[in-house]
Design a protein around this motif. Structure first.
Motif, PDB file in Angstrom:
ATOM      1  N   ASP A 250      18.028  14.661  48.417  1.00 44.31           N
ATOM      2  CA  ASP A 250      18.397  14.047  47.142  1.00 44.31           C
ATOM      3  C   ASP A 250      17.306  13.122  46.588  1.00 44.31           C
ATOM      4  OD1 ASP A 250      20.766  15.152  46.195  1.00 44.31           O
ATOM      5  OD2 ASP A 250      21.967  14.093  47.700  1.00 44.31           O
TER       6      ASP A 250
ATOM      7  N   TRP B 296      15.478  15.682  42.347  1.00 38.80           N
ATOM      8  CA  TRP B 296      15.797  15.341  40.954  1.00 38.80           C
ATOM      9  C   TRP B 296      14.579  14.659  40.328  1.00 38.80           C
ATOM     10  CZ3 TRP B 296      20.252  17.678  39.993  1.00 38.80           C
ATOM     11  CH2 TRP B 296      21.124  17.910  41.061  1.00 38.80           C
TER      12      TRP B 296
ATOM     13  N   LYS C  74      14.583  11.341  38.292  1.00 34.48           N
ATOM     14  CA  LYS C  74      15.082  10.123  38.928  1.00 34.48           C
ATOM     15  C   LYS C  74      14.214   9.688  40.102  1.00 34.48           C
ATOM     16  CE  LYS C  74      19.198  11.310  40.182  1.00 34.48           C
ATOM     17  NZ  LYS C  74      20.602  11.637  40.442  1.00 34.48           N
TER      18      LYS C  74
ATOM     19  N   ASP D 287      12.881  22.364  36.944  1.00 34.08           N
ATOM     20  CA  ASP D 287      12.571  20.930  37.015  1.00 34.08           C
ATOM     21  C   ASP D 287      12.306  20.338  35.631  1.00 34.08           C
ATOM     22  OD1 ASP D 287      10.330  22.768  37.403  1.00 34.08           O
ATOM     23  OD2 ASP D 287       9.065  20.986  37.410  1.00 34.08           O
TER      24      ASP D 287
ATOM     25  N   LYS E  91      17.599  20.572  31.675  1.00 36.21           N
ATOM     26  CA  LYS E  91      18.215  19.617  30.743  1.00 36.21           C
ATOM     27  C   LYS E  91      18.727  20.285  29.458  1.00 36.21           C
ATOM     28  CE  LYS E  91      14.032  18.144  28.255  1.00 36.21           C
ATOM     29  NZ  LYS E  91      12.811  18.175  29.076  1.00 36.21           N
TER      30      LYS E  91
ATOM     31  N   PRO F 232      21.081  17.356  34.672  1.00 37.53           N
ATOM     32  CA  PRO F 232      19.835  16.726  35.126  1.00 37.53           C
ATOM     33  C   PRO F 232      18.822  17.791  35.527  1.00 37.53           C
ATOM     34  CG  PRO F 232      21.543  16.532  36.808  1.00 37.53           C
ATOM     35  CD  PRO F 232      22.182  17.213  35.628  1.00 37.53           C
ATOM     36  N   ASN F 233      17.554  17.531  35.265  1.00 37.12           N
ATOM     37  CA  ASN F 233      16.505  18.464  35.674  1.00 37.12           C
ATOM     38  C   ASN F 233      16.447  18.595  37.184  1.00 37.12           C
ATOM     39  OD1 ASN F 233      15.417  19.431  33.273  1.00 37.12           O
ATOM     40  ND2 ASN F 233      14.191  17.573  32.980  1.00 37.12           N
ATOM     41  N   GLY F 234      16.033  19.767  37.642  1.00 42.19           N
ATOM     42  CA  GLY F 234      15.846  19.983  39.081  1.00 42.19           C
ATOM     43  C   GLY F 234      17.139  20.349  39.773  1.00 42.19           C
ATOM     44  N   GLY F 235      17.358  19.791  40.964  1.00 40.92           N
ATOM     45  CA  GLY F 235      18.591  20.025  41.694  1.00 40.92           C
ATOM     46  C   GLY F 235      18.535  21.228  42.624  1.00 40.92           C
TER      47      GLY F 235
END
Ligand SMILES: Cc1cc2nc3c(=O)[nH]c(=O)nc-3n(C[C@H](O)[C@H](O)[C@H](O)COP(=O)(O)OP(=O)(O)OC[C@H]3O[C@@H](n4cnc5c(N)ncnc54)[C@H](O)[C@@H]3O)c2cc1C
Ligand code: SF4
Lengths: 235, 580
Positions: free
Chosen positions: A142, A146, A149, B393, B397, B408-411
């Motif tokens: 995590d 992201w 963030k 990434d 969005k 949210p971008n990515g994940g």
């Protein structure tokens, strides 16, 4: 293939499989199309390509330990769900292994990223990535999954995870399992007759009136074209 | 019958170098006139109908790299251009501070196996640009000279399109165009608001048959892989092979031509070539030599053909061989269409190219650059291959969750998997392809310091864009934003600015290189006369894009084909008259 054979196939609708289009043997028809990496693309290869593919396939980039990490990571990124299998089930790690050798610029960020997972684990949990519990692993993931963030100090690890996400997604969606999950309907012979009417309606678009008489009509696909001297199609 | 090596004392009527668009057309027309023809091709034989050559209809997983490009196939693992920007053992060099990228295919059919099949005629203005804007030079011929040949090419090869009656975009003998895809309908709607035309594409796939020899298109979107039904035009399948079946044509494969041989009077006597099979040099003799090795390679052969009578290379008394090399301009932009996220699934492959395009629609007099461009569109639910699912990434969005909040971008995980499925088929883009101004100072010459693995001196390129092309690219970028926005798309990436010359592609990258052996009435400023015959060697002709005086904002191949046909007719008539 001559025109008659081509047309015969077009009108019998037996073109569902591309293999029917060629003079293939029964063995070809039963070719193993499962999503694992075999000896390279079966057709249209020149010698230099066959040699290179064989060479790359004979080399191993990831260590056994890296490979264990890779299996865990790709299934975090593309897990199984009620509609399809997971990245490992789709053979993604073999694809990534291949890409490391095919595109060597991937090697350093991938190897470095996997090392980073261990260093971070050692520093914060006193354990390597493989020794961590599932929860602990996810705490680390995590931090890097992201990008908007993530802390700027670990940008390198974020980049690693971006590459891994890219390759895992591509590796998954380019398999038969991935095609099915995505709902890709193409790569079969057909007679294109435009976007389905209900879809056009839903999107609020329509075919321009002016071209309606001129667009291809599927039923005329068998008739040899004839023009008048002005270039108007008359047959 | 094709040969890999043949040492022969026999004399052909004509030797043709190269089996691409120009060489293929010449082989057909000259052999139909009853002449004996040898076609010399540097690459190997290729026939997409043979299973061992076929990549068409192969799903992505049949490639271990899932269709990613390689050095040999930069446009993808299934693409049928064997060669690339950088061929092992066949280098080229560039002068410092200049750039040029050179794309070559080494196979029967050359680059017509994988080309985009956009088949546009040049218009009347395109031959007379100097009269219009004072820049560059006029062609010594005009549209009326080529029109009958364009007509014949349309009927022989087949091209779909629509009659529009636009003066500088001449209509032809068109097959019915396919209906637009969904993103193309969005673009048509958007462009209408800006008063920009979007008309059916003009591409050479057979939506209907034109004869009993070739099949008809079954809409697999893979023309760049070459069609096993021969429903798209490639020189090998539609010209060279039929010519071999019907006429007196012998095909030499793996034959790398080094030079044109000449006699004391300076006339061509044949060619000298290296067989790639045994790496030995051979000579073949003929009454006429026709070069169709592609614009730069034909210039290279001429420059490497030095003799007492042609000390600077055959055809090069004027010093113009290699000069005025020019490529189309190119720039692109991409967007994502929110209305196409979560779209309905159906087979949207269509033909292997755009179903609609925008021809040049403005008046240059009102603009700050001299020449126009056309716009090609891309998008749709194409076959997933290497690259699908990339960039989440930055792209995730654009997907909204059920409450309308951006993801949210990515994940990772099930949600990511679903989002990639949702975004599939929602991106689209466009590419401008424009006319540049030919320059004496943009050229290729022989690099005396470097030879290729056959011992043949290689080309060195000198090329820089001018203000004209840069301003045109700037205009393209403004237009792209306007169309994308009016169509309802969200722009992706940053708008390219002056630091990148507005995204203007490196010279050579559009692969429309022309002009290296240009035609003209004045032997001091041109290499060939208006019949593509060398001013200083009567039995030497060029049939590729070398003779072009200017490359219009239309892709060049339809004009290569028409011109090669016209040149071939001239050769037949000159031989009959015993003038050569
Ligand atoms: C990706 C791509 C897309 C394109 N799309 C379009 C399009 O949509 N529309 C369009 O009009 N054009 C397009 N083009 C350009 C088009 O392919 C070329 O204009 C066309 O093929 C040029 O034909 P040619 O006869 O000059 O040479 P080529 O097709 O390049 O053929 C030359 C042949 O000569 C052989 N040869 C070279 N040197 C020697 C030698 N020394 N001895 C013996 N043989 C030799 C080569 O091996 C080759 O087979 C595209 C090109 C590419 C790469
Ligand atoms: S789109 Fe049509 S012409 Fe092109 S390769 Fe497929 S079937 Fe052949």
């Amino acid at each position: 293939m001559n025109r008659r054979e081509n047309l015969k196939l077009l009108f019998t609708g037996s073109l569902a499989s591309g293999l029917l289009l060629t003079n293939c043997t029964p063995e070809d028809k039963q070719a193993d199309l499962s999503p694992k990496i075999a000896g390279g693309t079966p057709g249209g290869r020149i010698e230099a390509e066959i040699e290179r593919d064989q060479q790359l396939l004979s080399e191993t980039f990831f260590t056994q330990e890296e490979r264990k990490k890779l299996d865990i990571l790709v299934d975090i990124i593309m897990p199984a769900d009620d509609e399809s299998g997971s990245a490992t089930e789709a053979g993604v790690p073999d694809f990534i292994e291949f890409m490391m050798k095919d595109s060597p610029s991937y090697q350093t960020p991938m190897r470095g990223g996997m090392m980073w997972l261990d260093s971070y684990g050692n520093d914060h949990y006193g354990k390597t990535f493989l020794e961590l519990s599932e929860n602990e692993r996810m705490e680390i993931i995590d931090l890097i999954a992201w990008p908007d963030k993530a802390s700027p100090e670990i940008k390198g690890a974020v980049n690693f995870f971006n590459i891994l996400r890219n390759l895992t997604a591509t590796g998954f969606f380019t398999t038969e399992m991935g095609f099915n999950y995505l709902g890709y309907k193409g790569n079969v012979a057909n007679a294109w007759d435009g976007v389905p009417k209900d879809v056009m309606q839903k999107h609020g678009v329509e075919l321009p009136e002016k071209y309606l008489p001129y667009y291809l009509k599927p039923e005329e696909r068998g008739t040899v074209a004839v023009w008048d001297d002005e270039g108007n199609l008359i047959g | 019958m094709s040969f890999e090596i043949k040492s022969s004392s026999e004399t052909y009527d004509v030797i043709i170098v190269g089996s691409g668009a120009g060489g293929g057309m010449a082989s057909k027309i000259l052999s139909e006139a009853g002449l004996s023809v040898a076609v010399l091709e540097a690459g190997k034989d290729f026939d997409p109908a043979k299973d061992e050559d076929r990549t068409q209809l192969r799903p992505s997983w049949e490639s271990p790299r899932r269709g990613a490009g390689t050095r040999i196939r930069p446009f993808g693992d299934f693409d049928q251009a064997i060669g690339g920007w950088d061929i092992e053992g066949e280098p080229y060099t560039r002068a410092q501070g200049t750039s040029f990228d050179w794309f070559r295919s080494r196979m029967v059919g050359g680059r017509t196996n994988h080309w985009g099949r956009i088949s546009l005629r040049f218009g009347p203005n395109d031959f007379k640009r100097k009269s219009i804007d004072g820049l560059g030079d006029n062609w010594p011929i005009g549209y009326d000279d080529l029109k009958p040949y364009y007509d014949r090419v349309d009927k022989l090869i087949g091209v779909f399109g629509s009659k529009e009656g636009i003066y500088n975009e001449p209509d032809g003998f068109f097959l019915p165009p396919p209906k637009p895809r969904l993103h193309e309908l969005y673009i048509m709607k958007g462009a209408k608001k800006s008063n920009m035309p979007v008309i059916p594409g003009r591409l050479s796939m057979l939506t209907r048959p034109i004869n009993n020899e070739r099949g008809v298109c079954f809409f697999c979107n893979q023309c760049n892989r070459a069609c096993q039904a021969y429903a798209d035009f490639s020189s090998g399948t539609c010209l060279v092979k039929p010519a071999m079946q019907k006429g007196n044509v012998e095909l030499y494969t793996q034959a790398m031509v080094r030079s044109v041989t000449t006699d004391e009077k300076g006339n061509a006597t044949g060619v000298s070539f290296i067989s790639k099979v045994d790496m030995k040099e051979y000579k073949l003799r003929s009454r006429v030599v026709v070069l169709g090795a592609s614009a730069c390679e034909s210039a290279r052969i001429m420059l490497n053909s030095k003799s007492k009578t042609h000390p600077n290379g055959v055809g090069n008394t004027s010093g113009m061989v290699g000069r005025y090399l020019h490529d189309s301009t190119g720039a692109d932009r991409m967007g994502i269409m929110p209305d196409l996220i979560d779209r309905e699934r159906y087979n949207e492959d269509g033909v292997g190219g755009m179903h609609v395009y925008t021809p040049w629609w403005l008046e240059n007099k009102k603009l700050d650059f001299a020449r126009g461009y056309h716009i090609e569109y891309w998008g749709g639910m194409t076959m997933p291959s290497y690259g699908i699912g990339f960039s989440m990434d930055t792209m995730r969005k654009y997907l909204k969750d059920e409450f309308g909040n951006p993801s949210p971008n990515g994940g990772y995980g099930e949600g990511l998997k679903k989002d990639i499925r949702r975004i599939y088929g929602s991106t689209l883009g466009m590419s401008g392809r424009g006319e540049s101004i030919p320059q004496y100072s943009n050229y290729c010459e022989i690099d005396n310091n470097v030879v290729d693995k056959y011992g043949i001196p290689v080309l060195k390129f000198h090329y820089q864009w001018t203000d004209q092309e840069i301003k045109q690219a700037k205009h393209m970028q403004d237009t792209f934003e306007e169309i994308l926005t009016e169509s309802g798309a969200t722009l992706l990436g940053k708008k390219p600015g002056p630091e990148t010359m507005y995204g203007l592609a490196t010279p050579g990258r559009i692969i429309h290189e022309v002009g290296t052996t240009r035609m003209g009435d004045n032997p001091d400023t041109s290499v060939l006369n208006s019949n593509c015959q060398a001013h200083d060697c009567k039995n030497l002709f060029v049939v590729d894009a070398g003779p072009f005086v200017s490359q219009a904002d239309k892709n060049p191949t339809w004009t290569i084909l028409a011109l090669a046909w016209r040149t071939s007719d001239y050769i037949v008539s000159e031989l009959k008259k015993k003038n050569i």
